[in-house]
Design a protein around this motif. Structure first.
Motif, PDB file in Angstrom:
ATOM      1  N   ARG A  36      42.429  52.745  40.525  1.00 21.60           N
ATOM      2  CA  ARG A  36      41.812  53.492  41.629  1.00 21.60           C
ATOM      3  C   ARG A  36      40.321  53.708  41.393  1.00 21.60           C
ATOM      4  O   ARG A  36      39.535  53.638  42.339  1.00 21.60           O
ATOM      5  CB  ARG A  36      42.514  54.818  41.816  1.00 21.60           C
ATOM      6  CG  ARG A  36      43.891  54.672  42.417  1.00 21.60           C
ATOM      7  CD  ARG A  36      44.581  55.989  42.608  1.00 21.60           C
ATOM      8  NE  ARG A  36      45.915  55.780  43.154  1.00 21.60           N
ATOM      9  CZ  ARG A  36      46.837  56.705  43.191  1.00 21.60           C
ATOM     10  NH1 ARG A  36      46.604  57.908  42.707  1.00 21.60           N
ATOM     11  NH2 ARG A  36      48.027  56.429  43.706  1.00 21.60           N
ATOM     12  N   SER A  37      39.918  53.955  40.156  1.00 18.91           N
ATOM     13  CA  SER A  37      38.505  54.165  39.887  1.00 18.91           C
ATOM     14  C   SER A  37      37.720  52.866  40.057  1.00 18.91           C
ATOM     15  O   SER A  37      36.604  52.873  40.572  1.00 18.91           O
ATOM     16  CB  SER A  37      38.287  54.746  38.487  1.00 18.91           C
ATOM     17  OG  SER A  37      38.634  53.792  37.504  1.00 18.91           O
ATOM     18  N   VAL A  38      38.293  51.747  39.682  1.00 16.96           N
ATOM     19  CA  VAL A  38      37.619  50.463  39.844  1.00 16.96           C
ATOM     20  C   VAL A  38      37.556  50.068  41.314  1.00 16.96           C
ATOM     21  O   VAL A  38      36.527  49.593  41.797  1.00 16.96           O
ATOM     22  CB  VAL A  38      38.320  49.364  39.008  1.00 16.96           C
ATOM     23  CG1 VAL A  38      37.811  47.979  39.369  1.00 16.96           C
ATOM     24  CG2 VAL A  38      38.145  49.632  37.536  1.00 16.96           C
ATOM     25  N   SER A  39      38.633  50.287  42.062  1.00 18.44           N
ATOM     26  CA  SER A  39      38.626  49.911  43.478  1.00 18.44           C
ATOM     27  C   SER A  39      37.682  50.822  44.264  1.00 18.44           C
ATOM     28  O   SER A  39      37.145  50.396  45.282  1.00 18.44           O
ATOM     29  CB  SER A  39      40.039  49.963  44.054  1.00 18.44           C
ATOM     30  OG  SER A  39      40.525  51.290  44.072  1.00 18.44           O
ATOM     31  N   GLY A  40      37.470  52.029  43.811  1.00 21.10           N
ATOM     32  CA  GLY A  40      36.508  52.911  44.475  1.00 21.10           C
ATOM     33  C   GLY A  40      35.081  52.443  44.281  1.00 21.10           C
ATOM     34  O   GLY A  40      34.225  52.600  45.154  1.00 21.10           O
ATOM     35  N   ILE A  41      34.794  51.843  43.138  1.00 20.39           N
ATOM     36  CA  ILE A  41      33.445  51.352  42.840  1.00 20.39           C
ATOM     37  C   ILE A  41      33.197  50.023  43.560  1.00 20.39           C
ATOM     38  O   ILE A  41      32.136  49.823  44.164  1.00 20.39           O
ATOM     39  CB  ILE A  41      33.259  51.171  41.320  1.00 20.39           C
ATOM     40  CG1 ILE A  41      33.312  52.526  40.621  1.00 20.39           C
ATOM     41  CG2 ILE A  41      31.946  50.474  41.012  1.00 20.39           C
ATOM     42  CD1 ILE A  41      33.375  52.448  39.115  1.00 20.39           C
ATOM     43  N   TYR A  42      34.172  49.132  43.510  1.00 15.32           N
ATOM     44  CA  TYR A  42      33.975  47.786  44.031  1.00 15.32           C
ATOM     45  C   TYR A  42      34.556  47.589  45.426  1.00 15.32           C
ATOM     46  O   TYR A  42      34.537  46.497  45.948  1.00 15.32           O
ATOM     47  CB  TYR A  42      34.573  46.760  43.062  1.00 15.32           C
ATOM     48  CG  TYR A  42      33.864  46.757  41.730  1.00 15.32           C
ATOM     49  CD1 TYR A  42      32.586  46.250  41.611  1.00 15.32           C
ATOM     50  CD2 TYR A  42      34.470  47.275  40.604  1.00 15.32           C
ATOM     51  CE1 TYR A  42      31.916  46.266  40.398  1.00 15.32           C
ATOM     52  CE2 TYR A  42      33.821  47.288  39.389  1.00 15.32           C
ATOM     53  CZ  TYR A  42      32.552  46.771  39.299  1.00 15.32           C
ATOM     54  OH  TYR A  42      31.895  46.786  38.102  1.00 15.32           O
ATOM     55  N   GLY A  43      35.125  48.633  45.987  1.00 15.91           N
ATOM     56  CA  GLY A  43      35.536  48.662  47.343  1.00 15.91           C
ATOM     57  C   GLY A  43      36.689  47.955  47.808  1.00 15.91           C
ATOM     58  O   GLY A  43      37.091  47.671  48.811  1.00 15.91           O
TER      59      GLY A  43
END
Length: 43
Positions: A36-43
């Motif tokens: 979730r933290s990675v998908s929030g950064i890279y969209g």
């Protein structure tokens, strides 16, 4: 994962089986948080 076969004569799972299951659940939660933290950064 193994550990509990739930057969009629096996009885209840032991403390080691429960402990391994809790560790796997904690690892799963950590991986979800990382995703979730990675998908929030890279969209």
């Amino acid at each position: 994962m193994g550990g509990l076969f739930n057969r009629k004569g096996d009885g209840f799972p032991g403390s080691k089986t429960l402990w391994i299951g809790l560790q796997c659940a904690a690892d799963f939660v950590l991986s979800l948080e990382a995703q979730r933290s990675v998908s929030g950064i890279y969209g």
